[in-house]
Structures are given as structure tokens and as C-alpha cells.
Design an enzyme around this catalytic site. Structure first.
Site, PDB file in Angstrom:
ATOM      1  CG  HIS A  65      43.657  30.999  39.428  1.00  0.00           C
ATOM      2  ND1 HIS A  65      44.115  32.224  39.872  1.00  0.00           N
ATOM      3  CD2 HIS A  65      43.146  31.214  38.197  1.00  0.00           C
ATOM      4  CE1 HIS A  65      43.883  33.131  38.938  1.00  0.00           C
ATOM      5  NE2 HIS A  65      43.280  32.551  37.927  1.00  0.00           N
ATOM      6  CE1 TYR A  88      47.080  36.641  48.907  1.00  0.00           C
ATOM      7  CE2 TYR A  88      47.349  35.221  46.993  1.00  0.00           C
ATOM      8  CZ  TYR A  88      46.553  35.776  47.975  1.00  0.00           C
ATOM      9  OH  TYR A  88      45.208  35.460  48.014  1.00  0.00           O
ATOM     10  N   PRO A 147      41.036  40.122  54.154  1.00  0.00           N
ATOM     11  CG  PRO A 147      41.177  41.841  52.582  1.00  0.00           C
ATOM     12  CD  PRO A 147      41.020  41.594  54.060  1.00  0.00           C
ATOM     13  CE  LYS A 195      40.655  29.834  53.625  1.00  0.00           C
ATOM     14  NZ  LYS A 195      40.699  29.588  52.192  1.00  0.00           N
ATOM     15  CE1 TYR A 224      45.109  32.220  48.817  1.00  0.00           C
ATOM     16  CE2 TYR A 224      43.868  30.945  47.211  1.00  0.00           C
ATOM     17  CZ  TYR A 224      44.377  32.158  47.652  1.00  0.00           C
ATOM     18  OH  TYR A 224      44.162  33.286  46.915  1.00  0.00           O
TER      19      TYR A 224
END
Length: 390
Positions: free
Chosen positions: A72, A201, A293, A297, A385
């Protein structure tokens, strides 16, 4: 039984550590309380940072990951019915993440360990770590109903939050930092192709939602729900209806539905135990720290811990110096706290607190507007990220 490194726990951290040590010519024994089938089916994280992918490849565990993992190059943020994509490679100099479930990582590492690694003992319960502050620590364990002892030069506790390793550190030497959240995630697995090719998200006035996946044909989706929610109190149709509301966009994007095969609620918590080392006992992964979550991580932090330990022990073998082992806790905690900070920020950015005011909600939207309009703000998110350096 005797070994150089006794490893408690055959999750991805313990298994990867065994592999890294094997490749460095250092012997180890892995003790795991569950059977092999349970370990290979245990559903956990699914997002691998760039550094984690690189480590697995270097360790010889990248063949199936490269074949079946889903790379991704970004995520999508949704708010106020808008869509904004964060382009990872463009913002980080080429870094990305890979969707590859923890269960698959464990299968790959178990196969390697059983093929040419040291002993991997399933259905073997670690009872206690003794002598952690001495040069000869030992793990007392029970196997096939009989108690025995594993004599070690070092012990690494990869046995999770409820394991025995952390209990061997005297309480007067420890500090605990934690935060619990008044909400959790209701998660489902569904036999339907993901409705988007990257993670989504969503911040919504009704609460957070996340669209993820396990494969091209299996979707993983989450809803923010109140703390203590019973997953069975939500019907499948109610879950899909709520997901549709929270993912709604102004451009007519549609959420595809499918049969729900699994449903569970994940509590949200931040936790750090300091130090992560006492004598010759070293903590790794959830034994030392937990993150909500939202930032993806948890597994990646555990990988960073065991990479740090393996490098430190290999350094000692080469040079005779304990300096990297002595610095293990401080080295790991620098990365841990950055991950805690990022995970907390993402959680606060996207979830609706039960006591949120209108001011709080407008601040969330202002922060999201900033991310959508500032390359500097986007870069900070993308760098965190895709992963902090090991």
C-alpha cells in the site's frame, strides 16, 4: 536443558528473534504455551511497516510475503463527506506499508524454525523467570505435565501483557505509564472484496470507522463502539448499516457487503513499562508496551525490539562489549514513545470521545483540514505511519 537465549513466546516477535539469532550463529530455545495450530490462527495485526518488511526479507522470511502481501502506497482520510489520500512514497522518499496478516508471518517463521532453527517447543508453559539479575538466568517451565528448567545466558520475554517475564522485574525498579480509552473497536472479517484498494480512516460525528483488508477477497472493517460493548449485541446488518453511514462521501462511493465470518471487540489502551531490561532479562513487544491499534504500530514495535536485541548480542559476540545490551531499554523506548505519541494522536484525531464538546469536534476537523492542505503535516503523518527507524 541449556541455551544461550531463552525466548518466551512464539508470536511474531519471539519467532523472528529466534530466526535473527540463528542467522547470527547464536543458539536459542523458544517456549510457547499454546499449540502450533493456535499460534498459526491467532488473529492480530495486519500492517507491516517498510522496516519490518525489509527485516523479514533479510531474515529469509520474505518469499511468500512478497508473493501474497499487498503493498500500500497510501491511506485515505475521510471527514465531512470528503476524501483525502496521503501518498506515502511521495512524502517519505519511497517508503510504503504492506498488508500481510500476523498469522501469515507466524506461519512463515514457524516453518523456517522447524526446518533449520533451534528448538521450538509448543504446549510448553513458562512458569517463572528466575535469577534475572544474575549471570545465569533460568526459565522454569511445564511440559507434558512435568516441570523442568531452561538454563540461559539471556532471557527475552516475548510473552505478551499477561506473560510471566515482566513479573521478574522488581516492582521498586519499575515505572508504568498507561491510559485507557472509553471506547473500543468492533471488528468484523467478511468474505467480500475490499471496497477500496487502500485503508480508509473515517472521522464521523457518530464515531470512527476503518476499512482494511486481509486479502483481495477478505475485508477487515472496524467501528468505534462504547467500552465494554458485547460484539453479539450488534447484528450483521446493523454493523453494515453503521459502516455505510460513517464511510459516506459526497461523490457516491459505495461500500460492498458480504457474509460476516468473525466479529469481536478490541479494547483501546496505551501502556509502557520502564525499564525494558533487568539484568539479563529483556522485554519485547506487548510484554513491555501496548498501543491503540489506530496507528498500526503494535507488531512493528515488537519487531524493532527484537532487532535491537539481536544486533546488541551479535555486537557483544564480535567485540566483547556490553554497551549495546546495556543501552537496550533506552534505545527501544525512544522508538516506543514516538509510536505511543503517534498512536495517541491518530486516536484523538479520528475518534469521538463520549464527553466531546462542539469545540473538540471543530478542532478535529481543523486538524484534518490542515493534513489535507499542508505537505509538511502530511509528511509527518506519512513518516510515522511507514515506520520509525530501528
Amino acid at each position: 536443558m541449556r541455551t544461550t537465549v531463552g525466548i518466551i513466546g512464539a508470536g511474531p516477535a519471539g519467532l523472528l528473534l529466534a530466526r535473527l539469532l540463528h542467522n547470527a550463529g547464536i543458539d536459542s530455545v523458544v517456549l510457547e504455551s499454546r499449540d502450533r495450530s493456535y499460534v498459526e490462527q491467532r488473529q492480530r495485526a495486519g500492517i507491516l511497516e517498510q522496516g519490518t518488511v525489509d527485516v523479514l526479507r533479510e531474515a529469509g522470511a520474505g518469499e511468500r510475503l512478497d508473493r501474497e502481501g499487498l503493498r500500500h502506497d497510501g491511506i485515505e482520510l475521510r471527514f465531512a463527506a470528503r476524501r483525502h489520500r496521503v501518498d506515502f512514497p511521495a512524502l517519505t522518499g519511497g517508503r510504503s506499508v504492506t498488508v500481510y496478516a500476523q498469522t501469515e508471518v507466524c506461519k512463515d517463521l514457524i516453518a523456517l524454525q522447524l526446518k533449520d532453527g533451534g528448538p521450538l517447543l509448543f504446549e510448553t508453559e513458562a512458569l517463572a523467570v528466575e535469577g534475572a539479575g544474575t549471570d545465569s538466568p533460568r526459565v522454569r517451565f511445564r511440559r507434558a505435565g512435568a516441570e523442568s528448567v531452561l538454563e540461559c545466558d539471556y532471557v527475552v520475554g516475548c510473552d505478551g501483557f499477561w506473560g510471566v517475564a515482566r513479573k521478574a522485574i522488581p516492582e521498586h525498579l519499575t515505572q508504568v505509564f498507561e491510559r485507557t480509552y472509553p471506547f473500543g473497536w468492533l471488528g468484523i472479517l467478511a468474505d467480500v472484496a475490499p471496497s477500496h484498494d487502500e485503508l480508509v480512516y473515517a472521522r464521523h460525528d457518530r464515531g470512527f470507522a476503518l476499512l482494511s483488508m486481509r486479502s483481495p477477497s477478505v475485508s477487515r472493517l472496524y467501528l468505534q463502539v462504547p467500552e465494554g460493548t458485547d460484539a453479539d449485541s450488534w447484528s450483521d446488518d446493523a454493523v453494515w448499516d453503521e459502516l455505510e453511514r460513517r464511510f459516506e462521501t459526497a461523490d457516491g462511493w459505495r461500500l460492498e457487503r458480504g457474509p460476516v465470518t468473525q466479529k469481536s471487540v478490541t479494547p483501546m489502551r496505551s501502556y509502557v513499562h520502564e525499564p525494558m531490561r533487568h539484568g539479563r532479562l529483556f522485554l519485547a513487544g506487548d510484554a513491555a508496551h501496548i498501543v491503540p491499534p489506530t496507528g498500526a504500530k503494535g507488531l512493528n514495535l515488537a519487531v524493532g525490539d527484537v532487532v535491537t536485541f539481536a544486533r546488541a548480542l551479535a555486537h557483544r559476540r564480535r567485540t566483547g562489549s556490553d554497551d549495546l545490551l546495556d543501552g537496550y531499554s533506552a534505545t527501544c523506548l525512544r522508538r516506543v514513545w514516538q509510536a505511543e505519541r503517534f498512536s495517541y494522536d491518530m486516536t484523538a484525531l479520528l475518534h469521538r470521545a463520549p464527553d466531546a464538546t462542539g469545540f473538540d469536534r471543530r478542532l478535529q476537523l481543523a486538524r484534518l483540514e490542515r493534513l489535507a492542505s499542508s505537505r509538511a503535516a502530511e509528511t509527518d503523518l506519512a513518516e510515522a505511519y511507514t515506520g520509525f527507524p530501528f
